[in-house]
Write a protein that holds these residues in place. Sequence first.
Motif, mmCIF file in Angstrom:
data_model
loop_
_atom_site.group_PDB
_atom_site.id
_atom_site.type_symbol
_atom_site.label_atom_id
_atom_site.label_comp_id
_atom_site.label_asym_id
_atom_site.label_seq_id
_atom_site.Cartn_x
_atom_site.Cartn_y
_atom_site.Cartn_z
ATOM 1 N N GLU A 20 63.239 -57.276 -79.237
ATOM 2 C CA GLU A 20 62.268 -55.862 -79.376
ATOM 3 C C GLU A 20 61.953 -55.253 -77.968
ATOM 4 O OE1 GLU A 20 58.379 -57.538 -80.851
ATOM 5 O OE2 GLU A 20 59.177 -57.637 -82.748
ATOM 6 N N ARG A 27 65.477 -56.420 -85.352
ATOM 7 C CA ARG A 27 65.008 -57.443 -85.939
ATOM 8 C C ARG A 27 65.979 -58.365 -86.234
ATOM 9 N NH1 ARG A 27 62.912 -53.911 -90.869
ATOM 10 N NH2 ARG A 27 61.792 -55.514 -91.665
ATOM 11 N N ARG A 66 59.770 -64.215 -87.580
ATOM 12 C CA ARG A 66 59.484 -64.159 -86.013
ATOM 13 C C ARG A 66 59.007 -65.573 -85.597
ATOM 14 N NH1 ARG A 66 57.628 -59.022 -84.517
ATOM 15 N NH2 ARG A 66 56.396 -59.715 -82.962
ATOM 16 N N ASP A 122 62.191 -60.257 -91.711
ATOM 17 C CA ASP A 122 60.544 -60.427 -91.102
ATOM 18 C C ASP A 122 60.403 -61.886 -90.412
ATOM 19 O OD1 ASP A 122 59.844 -58.134 -92.327
ATOM 20 O OD2 ASP A 122 59.663 -58.999 -94.209
#
Length: 246
Positions: A25, A43, A15, A13
């Motif tokens: 992405e 990811r 970023r 998760d």
Amino acid sequence: MDGLSELDARLVDCRACPRLVDWREEVARTKRAAFADQDYWGRPVPGFGPHDAALLIVGLAPAAHGANRTGRMFTGDRSGDVLFRALYDVGLASCPTAESADDGLTLYGTRITSPVHCAPPANKPTPQERDTCRPWLVSELRLLAPRLRSVVVLGAFGWQAALPALATAGWTVPKPRPAFGHGARIRIDGAPGPLDLFGCFHVSQRNTFTGRLTPAMLRDVLREAATAAGLRPDGPAERAGAGGDS
């Protein structure tokens, strides 16, 4: 859920690096024509292999249409084809190919990770992105430390990233820091226990296509590192007496 599972769940998760988030992405949206019908992972890619591994392999970063597509380290690209074939040949993998995250491949006593967990443009993370991602590698090293006995670092970028991570995780890295070289072997001590650190040219197409890194050279480093880790490598190629590079 154990410590490494929790770490991996948090990592996917992340970023923290805007450039890498945008790139991974964008690649997952546009895709490569050959994989247009596939859902890309897109990811951060966690480490792969048993949580009690005695041998850790440290790469560079996920490939845009390899691990960034499949969600598993070195899976689905030509660099991975070379690495997993060698791991199989020395008895550290259950099969010689890695095509998808659900292909049933198992690693024996060996885990694969990278200092940067997101696919970078042109396969070139920046030093800042490397440093931002370092805490993930430090945490992984600390969790592996009770059983970890040897580390193989693929390439100079990974070497530059791994040495400070090892130091932060509790090992004593010599000063000045040892230079990267194929076949380098350094013994380091520390609170987690002694560790043998190995250098190996990266399994990039640039190295494997030009012969800078041959399958035999890669097998030799993996076999030596596995022996140092107490894994007693004995792959199918050895048992059959087939030592060739095919």
